[in-house]
Design a protein around this motif. Structure first.
Motif, short mmCIF file in Angstrom:
data_model
loop_
_atom_site.label_atom_id
_atom_site.label_comp_id
_atom_site.label_asym_id
_atom_site.label_seq_id
_atom_site.Cartn_x
_atom_site.Cartn_y
_atom_site.Cartn_z
N ILE A 15 1.91 -0.98 7.92
CA ILE A 15 3.27 -1.42 7.57
C ILE A 15 3.71 -0.79 6.25
CG2 ILE A 15 4.69 -3.42 6.96
CD1 ILE A 15 2.79 -5.00 8.93
N ALA A 16 2.83 -0.78 5.26
CA ALA A 16 3.17 -0.17 3.97
C ALA A 16 3.46 1.31 4.13
CB ALA A 16 2.04 -0.39 2.97
N GLY A 17 2.66 2.00 4.93
CA GLY A 17 2.88 3.42 5.16
C GLY A 17 4.20 3.70 5.85
N CYS A 18 4.47 2.94 6.88
CA CYS A 18 5.74 3.13 7.59
C CYS A 18 6.93 2.73 6.72
CB CYS A 18 5.74 2.33 8.89
SG CYS A 18 4.59 2.99 10.11
N PHE A 19 6.75 1.67 5.92
CA PHE A 19 7.84 1.24 5.05
C PHE A 19 8.14 2.30 3.98
CE2 PHE A 19 9.78 -1.01 1.47
CZ PHE A 19 10.85 -1.63 2.13
N ALA A 20 7.13 3.01 3.53
CA ALA A 20 7.37 4.07 2.56
C ALA A 20 8.30 5.13 3.14
CB ALA A 20 6.04 4.70 2.11
N PHE A 21 8.09 5.50 4.39
CA PHE A 21 8.97 6.46 5.04
C PHE A 21 10.36 5.85 5.29
CE2 PHE A 21 5.02 8.62 5.57
CZ PHE A 21 5.36 9.96 5.54
N TRP A 22 10.39 4.56 5.62
CA TRP A 22 11.66 3.85 5.78
C TRP A 22 12.44 3.90 4.46
CZ3 TRP A 22 13.62 1.12 10.05
CH2 TRP A 22 14.71 0.30 9.81
N TRP A 24 12.22 6.03 2.07
CA TRP A 24 12.68 7.39 1.83
C TRP A 24 13.86 7.76 2.73
CZ3 TRP A 24 9.73 12.03 4.27
CH2 TRP A 24 10.41 13.23 4.03
N LEU A 25 13.68 7.59 4.05
CA LEU A 25 14.66 8.13 5.00
C LEU A 25 15.81 7.19 5.33
CD1 LEU A 25 12.05 9.82 7.34
CD2 LEU A 25 13.58 10.95 5.71
N ARG A 26 15.60 5.89 5.21
CA ARG A 26 16.66 4.94 5.56
C ARG A 26 17.32 4.29 4.35
NH1 ARG A 26 16.48 2.71 10.94
NH2 ARG A 26 18.36 1.71 10.24
N LEU A 27 16.57 4.17 3.27
CA LEU A 27 17.11 3.50 2.09
C LEU A 27 17.49 4.48 0.98
CD1 LEU A 27 14.68 0.43 1.91
CD2 LEU A 27 16.93 0.58 3.01
N GLY A 28 17.35 5.78 1.26
CA GLY A 28 17.75 6.79 0.29
C GLY A 28 16.79 6.99 -0.86
N GLY A 29 15.54 6.60 -0.66
CA GLY A 29 14.54 6.77 -1.71
C GLY A 29 14.13 8.23 -1.86
N PRO A 36 2.49 8.14 -0.99
CA PRO A 36 1.75 6.89 -0.78
C PRO A 36 1.85 6.42 0.67
CG PRO A 36 3.75 6.46 -2.03
CD PRO A 36 3.60 7.95 -1.92
N GLY A 37 2.95 6.76 1.34
CA GLY A 37 3.07 6.40 2.74
C GLY A 37 2.01 7.07 3.60
N THR A 38 1.79 8.34 3.37
CA THR A 38 0.76 9.07 4.11
C THR A 38 -0.63 8.52 3.79
OG1 THR A 38 2.16 11.04 4.16
CG2 THR A 38 -0.21 11.36 4.52
N ALA A 39 -0.89 8.24 2.53
CA ALA A 39 -2.19 7.67 2.15
C ALA A 39 -2.42 6.33 2.82
CB ALA A 39 -2.28 7.53 0.63
N ALA A 40 -1.38 5.50 2.88
CA ALA A 40 -1.52 4.20 3.53
C ALA A 40 -1.77 4.36 5.02
CB ALA A 40 -0.26 3.36 3.29
N LEU A 41 -1.13 5.33 5.66
CA LEU A 41 -1.36 5.54 7.09
C LEU A 41 -2.76 6.08 7.37
CD1 LEU A 41 2.18 6.85 8.07
CD2 LEU A 41 1.14 4.65 8.69
N VAL A 42 -3.29 6.88 6.47
CA VAL A 42 -4.68 7.33 6.61
C VAL A 42 -5.62 6.13 6.46
CG1 VAL A 42 -6.51 8.70 5.52
CG2 VAL A 42 -4.26 9.72 5.94
#
Length: 109
Positions: A15-22, A24-29, A36-42
């Protein structure tokens, strides 16, 4: 018990990994959220391999119920939106399903 802890940790890592991409891509981050999103998904993938199950598909199926409950916890704790009764009822059904998958064969043996 170790599998349950691994499921819970894996769910929050995913969830943390996917939220990091969210973020970035949905909230304009910043695109830096991807690191950190990739690290969390690993971490998620590594944790899920720690599940005590003979077959990956069965571990993934049981994980689904844990993931749903963890997602609603994230919804409330991180995003500030309290799950409603339908969210909670759905999560309860999924957790029962996960328990049947995880414990059914052990009880029958």
């Amino acid at each position: 018990m170790t599998s349950i802890l691994a499921f819970i940790l894996a769910a929050f890592a995913e969830i943390a990994g996917c939220f990091a991409f969210w973020a970035w891509l949905r909230l304009g981050g910043s695109p830096w959220w991807a690191l950190p999103g990739t690290a969390a998904l690993v971490a998620f993938a590594l944790l899920l391999t720690r599940i005590d199950a003979e077959f990956a598909g069965r571990a993934y199926a049981a994980y689904g119920g844990i993931y749903i409950a963890a997602s609603l916890t994230w919804l409330w704790a991180v995003e500030g939106s309290r799950p409603d009764r339908f969210d909670l009822a759905g999560a309860a059904l999924c957790l029962v399903g996960a328990a049947v998958i995880l414990l059914g064969r052990r009880l029958a043996a």
